[in-house]
Scaffold this active site. Structure first.
Site, PDB file in Angstrom:
ATOM      1  N   ASP A  41       0.826  -1.223  -0.072  1.00 15.99           N
ATOM      2  CA  ASP A  41       0.000  -0.068  -0.081  1.00 15.99           C
ATOM      3  C   ASP A  41       0.836   1.296   0.081  1.00 15.99           C
ATOM      4  O   ASP A  41       0.831   2.154   0.891  1.00 15.99           O
ATOM      5  CB  ASP A  41      -0.985   0.009   0.986  1.00 15.99           C
ATOM      6  CG  ASP A  41      -2.038  -1.225   1.021  1.00 15.99           C
ATOM      7  OD1 ASP A  41      -2.316  -1.695   0.030  1.00 15.99           O
ATOM      8  OD2 ASP A  41      -2.442  -1.686   2.221  1.00 15.99           O
TER       9      ASP A  41
ATOM     10  N   LYS B  84      -0.029  -7.754  -3.663  1.00 13.74           N
ATOM     11  CA  LYS B  84      -1.447  -7.377  -3.581  1.00 13.74           C
ATOM     12  C   LYS B  84      -1.140  -5.782  -3.651  1.00 13.74           C
ATOM     13  O   LYS B  84      -0.639  -5.002  -3.003  1.00 13.74           O
ATOM     14  CB  LYS B  84      -2.334  -7.581  -2.244  1.00 13.74           C
ATOM     15  CG  LYS B  84      -3.784  -7.259  -2.386  1.00 13.74           C
ATOM     16  CD  LYS B  84      -4.482  -7.553  -1.172  1.00 13.74           C
ATOM     17  CE  LYS B  84      -4.282  -6.475  -0.019  1.00 13.74           C
ATOM     18  NZ  LYS B  84      -4.890  -5.118  -0.334  1.00 13.74           N
TER      19      LYS B  84
ATOM     20  N   HIS C  52      -3.113  -1.669  -4.571  1.00 12.41           N
ATOM     21  CA  HIS C  52      -4.530  -0.895  -4.706  1.00 12.41           C
ATOM     22  C   HIS C  52      -4.097   0.158  -5.937  1.00 12.41           C
ATOM     23  O   HIS C  52      -3.462   1.263  -5.302  1.00 12.41           O
ATOM     24  CB  HIS C  52      -4.630  -0.185  -3.475  1.00 12.41           C
ATOM     25  CG  HIS C  52      -5.453  -1.029  -2.379  1.00 12.41           C
ATOM     26  ND1 HIS C  52      -6.551  -1.600  -2.723  1.00 12.41           N
ATOM     27  CD2 HIS C  52      -5.229  -1.496  -1.180  1.00 12.41           C
ATOM     28  CE1 HIS C  52      -7.017  -2.316  -1.577  1.00 12.41           C
ATOM     29  NE2 HIS C  52      -6.103  -2.147  -0.537  1.00 12.41           N
TER      30      HIS C  52
ATOM     31  N   ARG D 112      -9.127  -4.730  -5.942  1.00 14.69           N
ATOM     32  CA  ARG D 112     -10.036  -3.831  -6.700  1.00 14.69           C
ATOM     33  C   ARG D 112     -11.391  -3.847  -5.872  1.00 14.69           C
ATOM     34  O   ARG D 112     -12.163  -2.512  -5.850  1.00 14.69           O
ATOM     35  CB  ARG D 112     -10.053  -3.915  -7.937  1.00 14.69           C
ATOM     36  CG  ARG D 112     -10.992  -3.120  -8.833  1.00 14.69           C
ATOM     37  CD  ARG D 112     -10.920  -1.545  -8.526  1.00 14.69           C
ATOM     38  NE  ARG D 112     -11.803  -0.782  -9.348  1.00 14.69           N
ATOM     39  CZ  ARG D 112     -12.987  -0.530  -9.041  1.00 14.69           C
ATOM     40  NH1 ARG D 112     -13.501  -1.046  -7.837  1.00 14.69           N
ATOM     41  NH2 ARG D 112     -13.881   0.000  -9.630  1.00 14.69           N
ATOM     42  N   LYS D 113     -11.600  -4.888  -5.264  1.00 13.42           N
ATOM     43  CA  LYS D 113     -12.958  -4.894  -4.825  1.00 13.42           C
ATOM     44  C   LYS D 113     -14.206  -4.412  -5.466  1.00 13.42           C
ATOM     45  O   LYS D 113     -15.144  -3.661  -5.432  1.00 13.42           O
ATOM     46  CB  LYS D 113     -13.165  -4.300  -3.170  1.00 13.42           C
ATOM     47  CG  LYS D 113     -12.005  -4.806  -2.178  1.00 13.42           C
ATOM     48  CD  LYS D 113     -12.251  -4.047  -0.874  1.00 13.42           C
ATOM     49  CE  LYS D 113     -11.208  -4.596   0.095  1.00 13.42           C
ATOM     50  NZ  LYS D 113      -9.917  -4.103  -0.070  1.00 13.42           N
TER      51      LYS D 113
ATOM     52  N   ILE E 158     -22.551  -3.900 -11.219  1.00 16.87           N
ATOM     53  CA  ILE E 158     -22.933  -5.258 -12.046  1.00 16.87           C
ATOM     54  C   ILE E 158     -22.042  -5.891 -13.049  1.00 16.87           C
ATOM     55  O   ILE E 158     -21.162  -5.136 -13.206  1.00 16.87           O
ATOM     56  CB  ILE E 158     -24.373  -4.692 -12.947  1.00 16.87           C
ATOM     57  CG1 ILE E 158     -24.235  -3.746 -13.813  1.00 16.87           C
ATOM     58  CG2 ILE E 158     -25.400  -4.253 -11.949  1.00 16.87           C
ATOM     59  CD1 ILE E 158     -25.259  -3.275 -14.696  1.00 16.87           C
ATOM     60  N   GLY E 159     -22.485  -6.998 -13.489  1.00 15.58           N
ATOM     61  CA  GLY E 159     -21.160  -7.758 -14.419  1.00 15.58           C
ATOM     62  C   GLY E 159     -20.797  -6.804 -15.463  1.00 15.58           C
ATOM     63  O   GLY E 159     -19.580  -6.820 -15.619  1.00 15.58           O
TER      64      GLY E 159
ATOM     65  N   TYR F  68      -6.482  -6.781  14.124  1.00 12.61           N
ATOM     66  CA  TYR F  68      -5.375  -7.789  13.672  1.00 12.61           C
ATOM     67  C   TYR F  68      -5.471  -8.971  14.631  1.00 12.61           C
ATOM     68  O   TYR F  68      -5.800  -9.073  15.642  1.00 12.61           O
ATOM     69  CB  TYR F  68      -3.910  -7.249  13.875  1.00 12.61           C
ATOM     70  CG  TYR F  68      -3.632  -5.955  12.911  1.00 12.61           C
ATOM     71  CD1 TYR F  68      -3.571  -6.378  11.474  1.00 12.61           C
ATOM     72  CD2 TYR F  68      -3.307  -4.829  13.476  1.00 12.61           C
ATOM     73  CE1 TYR F  68      -3.256  -5.194  10.688  1.00 12.61           C
ATOM     74  CE2 TYR F  68      -3.234  -3.795  12.447  1.00 12.61           C
ATOM     75  CZ  TYR F  68      -3.076  -3.795  11.132  1.00 12.61           C
ATOM     76  OH  TYR F  68      -2.828  -3.206  10.234  1.00 12.61           O
TER      77      TYR F  68
HETATM   78  P1  5BU Z   1      -2.608  -3.825   6.849  1.00 11.73           P
HETATM   79  O1  5BU Z   1      -1.559  -2.746   6.655  1.00 11.73           O
HETATM   80  O2  5BU Z   1      -1.663  -5.090   6.901  1.00 11.73           O
HETATM   81  O3  5BU Z   1      -3.827  -3.677   7.770  1.00 11.73           O
HETATM   82  O4  5BU Z   1      -3.273  -3.736   5.350  1.00 11.73           O
HETATM   83  C1  5BU Z   1      -4.322  -4.706   4.943  1.00 11.73           C
HETATM   84  C2  5BU Z   1      -4.406  -4.815   3.516  1.00 11.73           C
HETATM   85  O5  5BU Z   1      -5.562  -5.718   3.420  1.00 11.73           O
HETATM   86  C3  5BU Z   1      -5.107  -3.428   2.911  1.00 11.73           C
HETATM   87  O6  5BU Z   1      -4.482  -3.447   1.691  1.00 11.73           O
HETATM   88  C4  5BU Z   1      -6.514  -3.742   2.772  1.00 11.73           C
HETATM   89  O7  5BU Z   1      -6.980  -3.220   1.726  1.00 11.73           O
HETATM   90  C5  5BU Z   1      -6.642  -5.146   2.731  1.00 11.73           C
HETATM   91  N1  5BU Z   1      -7.822  -5.649   3.382  1.00 11.73           N
HETATM   92  C6  5BU Z   1      -8.313  -5.649   4.791  1.00 11.73           C
HETATM   93  O8  5BU Z   1      -7.323  -5.053   5.433  1.00 11.73           O
HETATM   94  N2  5BU Z   1      -9.182  -6.244   5.204  1.00 11.73           N
HETATM   95  C7  5BU Z   1     -10.245  -6.725   4.290  1.00 11.73           C
HETATM   96  O9  5BU Z   1     -11.321  -7.305   4.802  1.00 11.73           O
HETATM   97  C8  5BU Z   1     -10.129  -6.870   2.957  1.00 11.73           C
HETATM   98  C9  5BU Z   1      -8.899  -6.158   2.333  1.00 11.73           C
HETATM   99 BR1  5BU Z   1     -11.022  -7.574   1.746  1.00 11.73          BR
END
Ligand code: 5BU
Length: 269
Positions: A39, A61, A63, A93-94, A98-99, A221
């Site tokens: 991120d 992963k 964004h 991207r979540k 719609i499709g 967490y």
């Molecule tokens: P963190 O810094 O470890 O808290 O980042 C978590 C990542 O996982 C972050 O990119 C969120 O967009 C992603 N995430 C999340 O934290 N919880 C969810 O339920 C989902 C995605 Br779906």
């Protein structure tokens, strides 16, 4: 050297989607079930981070819409760096529309369909969203996989048990769905999810950190070892790695915990 069946148990035999096998193979090669949530806001910082921790993670992963200097040609630097480190590219991207619209959103300026191996999607709009995503990849002669959000890690989310069940029903019937996102902050929820999913698909879990408890702005967490033990196959770690003073030793630590749990857990259901 342990074989796939020995390490992954029933999942190795039963997961039909080729991308699930690619992940399981990469994870064995690197002895890491870490999916890095990279991120960061610039392409150069992303490349720098991947170069550092690439050997200790199995998927990247992103964004893409948080990248301030995004440019599709420059983005190739992130893609080729990820490929060099044998990482699956996973765009979180979540999708939720719609499709038909989702299919179009796979293109656009980010052109996710052209570089992502995996994407996330909500089940909220109906089951056709996964076919929309699949059609997006077909348009560029590529095949990718979807992770449906069956649970979330953030507090107060609206994904009820019934919603989770419906999500799994959609995922089980779709060739595009590689697996599900589960709530990494709760071993109980992960166990329940695993029971419902069975051994044919993967579960990846965000909301894990070696320092468990409350995160920023409603994030929760749980412990990475516990998440894998409860049935997760990939720990999605963001700030635990990119926010650490020493991202490399941190990535190694998460990799070690995740691998240890995979080896120790009973993988035959
Ligand atoms: P963190 O810094 O470890 O808290 O980042 C978590 C990542 O996982 C972050 O990119 C969120 O967009 C992603 N995430 C999340 O934290 N919880 C969810 O339920 C989902 C995605 Br779906």
């Amino acid at each position: 050297m342990m074989g796939g069946q020995e390490v992954w148990g029933a999942r190795w035999k039963n997961c039909a989607n080729p991308l699930s096998h690619r992940f399981m193979e990469i994870a064995m090669e690197k002895q890491s079930l870490v999916v890095l949530a990279a991120d960061l806001k610039t392409i150069s910082s992303l490349v720098k981070l991947i170069e550092l921790v690439g050997p200790h993670i199995s998927a990247l992963k992103t964004h893409v819409d948080m990248v301030e200097d995004f440019d599709i040609e420059e983005w190739e630097k992130v893609v080729s760096c990820a490929k060099k480190h044998n990482l699956l590219l996973f765009e979180d991207r979540k999708f939720a529309d719609i499709g038909k619209i989702t299919k179009t959103q796979m293109g656009g300026i980010y052109d996710i369909r052209s570089w992502a191996d995996l994407v996330t999607a909500h089940r909220i709009s109906g089951p056709d969203i996964v076919d929309g995503i699949g059609a997006g990849w077909s348009d560029v002669q590529r095949v990718g996989g979807v992770f449906l959000l069956a649970q979330m890690s953030s507090r107060g989310n609206l994904l009820t048990k019934k919603y989770t069940e419906e999500t799994i029903k959609t995922g089980k019937g779709s060739p595009h769905v590689v697996g599900y996102i589960g709530n990494g902050s709760s071993p109980e929820e992960i166990s329940l999810l695993r029971k419902e999913v069975g051994d044919n698909q993967l579960i990846w879990t965000p909301g894990v950190n070696l320092a468990i408890g409350e995160g920023e702005l409603g994030q929760r967490y749980g412990n990475p070892y516990d998440a894998i033990m409860s049935g997760s196959d990939g720990i999605i770690v963001g700030s635990g790695i990119h926010g650490a003073d020493d991202p490399v030793s941190s990535a190694k630590m998460y990799a070690k915990e995740s691998w240890k749990a995979l080896i120790e857990r009973d993988n035959d259901g």
